[in-house]
Design an enzyme around this catalytic site. Structure first.
Site: not given
Length: 184
Positions: A136, A145, A151
């Protein structure tokens, strides 16, 4: 802050405020705070605040993450990024679903995000929660994204992929460093 090997002056990251919301476990808030300090993130752990009643979605017994983001943004100065920490279930509108349950939600880019421990596995909640917080933070810094499966910025796609996530990929690290964040 001058980053080694960068060859240019990166901006200093904003102060990150961890804002526990009503009932959030203090040990978990302390754990995230310590992990961020270890990464040399300028972070403050705020005192707990009540959850805003207006964010409660009675039909599903959840809190609306978008309403929590608006609440959190109003609580702090413009030179901070605030991450709300909650143990309650949170949701947003996504892919045609009015009330889609999420692990977290952050303005992209923006100054606020909220992360919930509600959907995390109890055996590894501290590690999983920290990874969602990092995800976040990435969104608040404009990161979308990422298609890289390991990741931190990968899309949860309705699940909980945190066990497969190991770090930010090189592309995401570079974008964060451009913003002054030395997160790994």
């Amino acid at each position: 802050m001058l980053l080694a090997g960068a060859g240019c002056q990166a901006p200093a990251p904003p102060v990150l405020v961890l804002q526990p919301l009503q009932g959030f476990p203090a040990p978990l808030a302390q754990s995230v705070y310590k992990q961020l300090r270890h990464q040399r993130v300028p972070v403050v752990l705020a005192r707990p605040r009540p959850l805003p009643r207006a964010a409660y979605y009675r039909p599903r017994h959840r809190y609306r993450a978008d309403s929590l983001l608006r609440f959190l943004t109003r609580q702090f100065r413009a030179d901070t990024v605030v991450i709300g920490l909650t143990r309650h279930d949170i949701s947003t509108t996504k892919n045609g679903h009015l009330d889609w349950g999420v692990l977290g939600l952050g303005y992209q880019p923006g100054r606020a995000a909220v992360v919930s421990s509600f959907r995390l596995r109890p055996r590894s909640v501290s590690t999983q929660f920290y990874k969602v917080v990092l995800h976040e933070i990435g969104h608040t810094q404009g990161l979308p994204h990422c298609p890289e499966p390991t990741c931190f910025m990968r899309d949860a796609e309705g699940g909980n992929p945190t066990d497969a996530e190991t770090s930010f990929c090189p592309r995401c690290v570079a974008r964060l460093r451009d913003q002054g964040w030395a997160l790994e």
